[in-house]
Design a protein around this motif. Structure first.
Motif, PDB file in Angstrom:
ATOM      1  N   SER A 110      -8.022  58.085 -37.295  1.00 12.44           N
ATOM      2  CA  SER A 110      -7.692  56.649 -36.422  1.00 12.44           C
ATOM      3  C   SER A 110      -6.926  57.226 -35.016  1.00 12.44           C
ATOM      4  O   SER A 110      -6.829  58.471 -34.977  1.00 12.44           O
ATOM      5  CB  SER A 110      -6.694  55.892 -37.220  1.00 12.44           C
ATOM      6  OG  SER A 110      -5.545  56.659 -37.474  1.00 12.44           O
ATOM      7  N   CYS A 111      -6.312  56.289 -34.062  1.00 11.79           N
ATOM      8  CA  CYS A 111      -5.585  56.833 -32.926  1.00 11.79           C
ATOM      9  C   CYS A 111      -4.412  57.567 -33.153  1.00 11.79           C
ATOM     10  O   CYS A 111      -4.144  58.218 -32.593  1.00 11.79           O
ATOM     11  CB  CYS A 111      -5.647  55.470 -32.042  1.00 11.79           C
ATOM     12  SG  CYS A 111      -4.176  54.901 -32.220  1.00 11.79           S
ATOM     13  N   ARG A 112      -3.861  57.161 -34.306  1.00  9.68           N
ATOM     14  CA  ARG A 112      -2.623  57.785 -34.913  1.00  9.68           C
ATOM     15  C   ARG A 112      -1.315  57.601 -33.915  1.00  9.68           C
ATOM     16  O   ARG A 112      -0.246  58.048 -34.085  1.00  9.68           O
ATOM     17  CB  ARG A 112      -2.563  59.351 -34.897  1.00  9.68           C
ATOM     18  CG  ARG A 112      -3.917  59.683 -35.707  1.00  9.68           C
ATOM     19  CD  ARG A 112      -3.846  61.480 -35.940  1.00  9.68           C
ATOM     20  NE  ARG A 112      -5.137  61.669 -36.440  1.00  9.68           N
ATOM     21  CZ  ARG A 112      -5.361  62.628 -37.545  1.00  9.68           C
ATOM     22  NH1 ARG A 112      -4.105  63.253 -37.717  1.00  9.68           N
ATOM     23  NH2 ARG A 112      -6.272  62.979 -37.955  1.00  9.68           N
ATOM     24  N   THR A 113      -1.509  56.802 -32.870  1.00  6.81           N
ATOM     25  CA  THR A 113      -0.359  56.399 -31.810  1.00  6.81           C
ATOM     26  C   THR A 113      -0.145  54.956 -31.653  1.00  6.81           C
ATOM     27  O   THR A 113       1.001  54.568 -31.297  1.00  6.81           O
ATOM     28  CB  THR A 113      -0.594  56.954 -30.494  1.00  6.81           C
ATOM     29  OG1 THR A 113      -2.010  56.514 -30.105  1.00  6.81           O
ATOM     30  CG2 THR A 113      -0.787  58.478 -30.666  1.00  6.81           C
ATOM     31  N   CYS A 114      -1.006  54.046 -32.033  1.00  8.94           N
ATOM     32  CA  CYS A 114      -0.720  52.517 -32.003  1.00  8.94           C
ATOM     33  C   CYS A 114       0.320  52.218 -33.031  1.00  8.94           C
ATOM     34  O   CYS A 114       0.632  52.910 -34.073  1.00  8.94           O
ATOM     35  CB  CYS A 114      -2.071  51.862 -31.969  1.00  8.94           C
ATOM     36  SG  CYS A 114      -2.608  51.597 -33.664  1.00  8.94           S
ATOM     37  N   PRO A 115       0.946  51.173 -33.008  1.00  4.43           N
ATOM     38  CA  PRO A 115       1.851  50.477 -33.736  1.00  4.43           C
ATOM     39  C   PRO A 115       1.489  50.532 -35.020  1.00  4.43           C
ATOM     40  O   PRO A 115       2.412  50.875 -36.059  1.00  4.43           O
ATOM     41  CB  PRO A 115       2.272  49.118 -33.230  1.00  4.43           C
ATOM     42  CG  PRO A 115       1.962  48.970 -31.693  1.00  4.43           C
ATOM     43  CD  PRO A 115       0.891  50.089 -31.687  1.00  4.43           C
ATOM     44  N   ASP A 116       0.460  50.222 -35.365  1.00  8.25           N
ATOM     45  CA  ASP A 116      -0.428  50.024 -36.785  1.00  8.25           C
ATOM     46  C   ASP A 116      -0.317  51.423 -37.416  1.00  8.25           C
ATOM     47  O   ASP A 116      -0.066  51.636 -38.695  1.00  8.25           O
ATOM     48  CB  ASP A 116      -1.764  49.290 -36.762  1.00  8.25           C
ATOM     49  CG  ASP A 116      -1.432  47.706 -36.116  1.00  8.25           C
ATOM     50  OD1 ASP A 116      -0.557  47.198 -36.983  1.00  8.25           O
ATOM     51  OD2 ASP A 116      -2.088  47.518 -35.413  1.00  8.25           O
ATOM     52  N   CYS A 117      -1.021  52.537 -36.665  1.00 12.13           N
ATOM     53  CA  CYS A 117      -0.969  53.728 -37.156  1.00 12.13           C
ATOM     54  C   CYS A 117       0.176  54.405 -37.286  1.00 12.13           C
ATOM     55  O   CYS A 117       0.597  54.834 -38.461  1.00 12.13           O
ATOM     56  CB  CYS A 117      -1.745  54.685 -35.936  1.00 12.13           C
ATOM     57  SG  CYS A 117      -3.698  54.224 -36.219  1.00 12.13           S
ATOM     58  N   LYS A 118       1.400  54.045 -36.509  1.00  8.15           N
ATOM     59  CA  LYS A 118       2.461  54.509 -36.942  1.00  8.15           C
ATOM     60  C   LYS A 118       3.092  54.029 -37.743  1.00  8.15           C
ATOM     61  O   LYS A 118       3.957  54.473 -38.710  1.00  8.15           O
ATOM     62  CB  LYS A 118       3.377  54.115 -35.506  1.00  8.15           C
ATOM     63  CG  LYS A 118       2.993  55.028 -34.294  1.00  8.15           C
ATOM     64  CD  LYS A 118       4.172  55.955 -33.882  1.00  8.15           C
ATOM     65  CE  LYS A 118       3.973  56.603 -32.472  1.00  8.15           C
ATOM     66  NZ  LYS A 118       3.546  58.039 -32.592  1.00  8.15           N
ATOM     67  N   TYR A 124      -5.604  49.084 -39.881  1.00  6.89           N
ATOM     68  CA  TYR A 124      -5.656  48.000 -38.867  1.00  6.89           C
ATOM     69  C   TYR A 124      -5.354  48.647 -37.394  1.00  6.89           C
ATOM     70  O   TYR A 124      -4.982  47.957 -36.394  1.00  6.89           O
ATOM     71  CB  TYR A 124      -4.623  47.226 -39.078  1.00  6.89           C
ATOM     72  CG  TYR A 124      -4.562  46.422 -40.522  1.00  6.89           C
ATOM     73  CD1 TYR A 124      -5.570  45.640 -40.800  1.00  6.89           C
ATOM     74  CD2 TYR A 124      -3.675  46.710 -41.415  1.00  6.89           C
ATOM     75  CE1 TYR A 124      -5.770  44.846 -41.993  1.00  6.89           C
ATOM     76  CE2 TYR A 124      -3.827  46.343 -42.764  1.00  6.89           C
ATOM     77  CZ  TYR A 124      -5.074  45.272 -42.917  1.00  6.89           C
ATOM     78  OH  TYR A 124      -5.132  44.391 -44.206  1.00  6.89           O
ATOM     79  N   CYS A 125      -5.872  49.897 -37.252  1.00  6.21           N
ATOM     80  CA  CYS A 125      -5.797  50.514 -35.780  1.00  6.21           C
ATOM     81  C   CYS A 125      -6.420  49.843 -34.645  1.00  6.21           C
ATOM     82  O   CYS A 125      -7.188  49.339 -34.803  1.00  6.21           O
ATOM     83  CB  CYS A 125      -6.350  51.897 -35.917  1.00  6.21           C
ATOM     84  SG  CYS A 125      -6.410  52.944 -34.342  1.00  6.21           S
ATOM     85  N   GLN A 126      -5.418  49.731 -33.873  1.00  6.20           N
ATOM     86  CA  GLN A 126      -6.127  48.654 -32.570  1.00  6.20           C
ATOM     87  C   GLN A 126      -6.839  49.284 -31.634  1.00  6.20           C
ATOM     88  O   GLN A 126      -7.686  48.726 -31.058  1.00  6.20           O
ATOM     89  CB  GLN A 126      -4.638  48.277 -31.779  1.00  6.20           C
ATOM     90  CG  GLN A 126      -3.613  47.784 -32.567  1.00  6.20           C
ATOM     91  CD  GLN A 126      -2.330  47.249 -31.899  1.00  6.20           C
ATOM     92  OE1 GLN A 126      -2.177  47.534 -30.575  1.00  6.20           O
ATOM     93  NE2 GLN A 126      -1.394  47.194 -32.795  1.00  6.20           N
ATOM     94  N   VAL A 127      -6.929  50.676 -31.656  1.00  4.57           N
ATOM     95  CA  VAL A 127      -8.044  51.251 -30.980  1.00  4.57           C
ATOM     96  C   VAL A 127      -9.274  51.329 -32.011  1.00  4.57           C
ATOM     97  O   VAL A 127     -10.621  51.561 -31.463  1.00  4.57           O
ATOM     98  CB  VAL A 127      -7.704  52.696 -30.725  1.00  4.57           C
ATOM     99  CG1 VAL A 127      -8.923  53.277 -29.921  1.00  4.57           C
ATOM    100  CG2 VAL A 127      -6.671  52.965 -29.971  1.00  4.57           C
TER     101      VAL A 127
HETATM  102 ZN   LIG Z   1      -4.155  53.305 -34.246  1.00  3.83          ZN
END
Ligand SMILES: [Zn+2]
Ligand SMILES: [Zn+2]
Length: 369
Positions: A110-118, A124-127
């Motif tokens: 996943s992107c690992r940086t969006c609020p959901d990944c964090k 639910y990763c926004q990317v």
């Molecule tokens: Zn993400």
């Protein structure tokens, strides 16, 4: 990152370092799955390579193999309920060693940086999460290939630990069906004495009954099939309601704290909303082709009820679910098949003729595949 990719055919003695893989793929929406050779990426510093032992067969596999959601890139190698044994790890991998049992579910990055990944909610990763199959792989730009294959290479952060105390074949479906049910049960904090409804007794529903029962809930199973009632009770339901029976349905009014609805066909949600207590929630996890018919808002307004939905679970929660299942001895009820039986298994799934999950014995890939 892929400069070390090997293109030569494997020799028996170099199998630990070769990325050549074999699996089963669909080449178009109308062709059956058939043997397919491809390459996995070389094991990077943060990667875990696994020999796949078992892979569950999810309804999404069938939908995507046949391009029923209009988003398939061919060839497609389905499979996201993967249990295997680690054969190689990258230099930075600390959590896994060769020989360990391990598992991979519906996503591999996943992107690992969006609020959901964090927040540990990579699903639910926004990317957009990288799905285990039919998704562009960050490392190579190629589409990901799933678990209907003999090996896989996955970033360590998306590899899960599993207990050797459980049957590894029956663990496989926990990676999608199990976490899909566990996540809403935990999100709505189901605990002893809560009244939980599970709608539908298929791959998802049978895990929902087992998990809700193990969390101490009083479980009501809703099914259209009277012949599944005894099985529902065996799996942990305290009562079984035949959803075609209006009298039985009416008796459930204002009773339940949470209903998790697994049915992937359009149906009347109002009937289930009316069964919720004040502040109760109806959570949908089944994705139908057509929208559900409308319900009257008064059905949620007057009792402050909620209608929600949920998709799989984050990596942290998936590990928690696997640990919970090990502690409580919970696995899926399965029918083990060789990969050569996958097309027939799809036909049987469409008829609802499986109790409750097909699992591929990946050893069969070596048997004339
Ligand atoms: Zn993400
Ligand atoms: Zn699935």
């Amino acid at each position: 990152m892929t400069s070390t990719r090997q293109t030569t055919a494997p020799t028996p003695k170099s199998r630990a370092s070769t990325p050549a893989a074999r699996g089963y793929a669909a080449q178009s929406a109308t062709t059956p799955l058939a043997p397919f050779s491809f390459e996995r990426r070389a094991t990077g510093p943060r990667d875990v390579r696994m020999e796949i032992l078992f892979c569950g067969v999810c309804h999404s596999d069938l939908h995507l193999a046949r391009n029923e959601w209009g988003m398939t890139t061919y060839p497609i190698v389905p499979g996201h309920e993967i249990v295997g044994r680690v054969t190689e790890v990258g230099a930075e991998v600390k959590k896994f060693s060769p020989g360990d049992l391990a598992a991979v579910g519906c996503m591999v990055d996943s992107c690992r940086t969006c609020p959901d990944c964090k927040a540990g909610l990579e699903q639910y990763c926004q990317v957009g999460m990288t799905l285990t199959y039919n998704s562009p792989e960050k490392q190579t730009g190629q589409m990901t290939y799933g678990g209907y294959s003999d090996k896989i290479v996955v970033d360590q952060d998306f590899v899960l630990r599993i207990s050797d105390k459980l049957d590894p074949a029956a663990v496989a479906p926990l990676l999608c069906a199990g976490i899909t049910m566990y996540s809403p049960l935990r999100h709505w904090e189901v605990s002893a004495g809560d009244r939980v409804g599970i709608v539908g007794l298929g791959g998802l529903g049978h895990m929902g009954v087992k998990l809700a029962h193990a969390l101490g809930a009083e479980v009501t199973l809703f099914t259209t099939s009277p012949d599944k009632a005894a099985d529902g009770k065996r799996l942990g339901a305290d009562q079984v309601v035949i959803s075609k029976d209006q009298d039985q349905m009416a008796k459930q009014a204002n009773r339940l704290d949470l209903i998790v609805d697994t049915v992937a066909a359009s149906h009347d949600l109002g009937a289930y909303l009316s069964m919720l207590k004040r502040d109760g929630t109806l959570c949908l996890v089944g994705v139908p082709e057509q929208p559900h018919p409308p319900f009257h808002p008064v059905q949620i307004i007057m009792r402050r009820r909620s209608l929600s939905g949920s998709v799989i679970g984050g990596i942290k929660e998936t590990q928690e679910m696997l640990d919970f299942c090990a502690q409580h001895g919970i696995v899926s009820d399965i029918e083990l098949i060789p990969i050569q039986g996958i097309n027939e298994a799809y036909d049987r799934m469409l008829k609802g003729d499986v109790r409750y999950r097909f699992v591929i014995d990946s050893g069969s890939l070596g048997a004339g595949a």
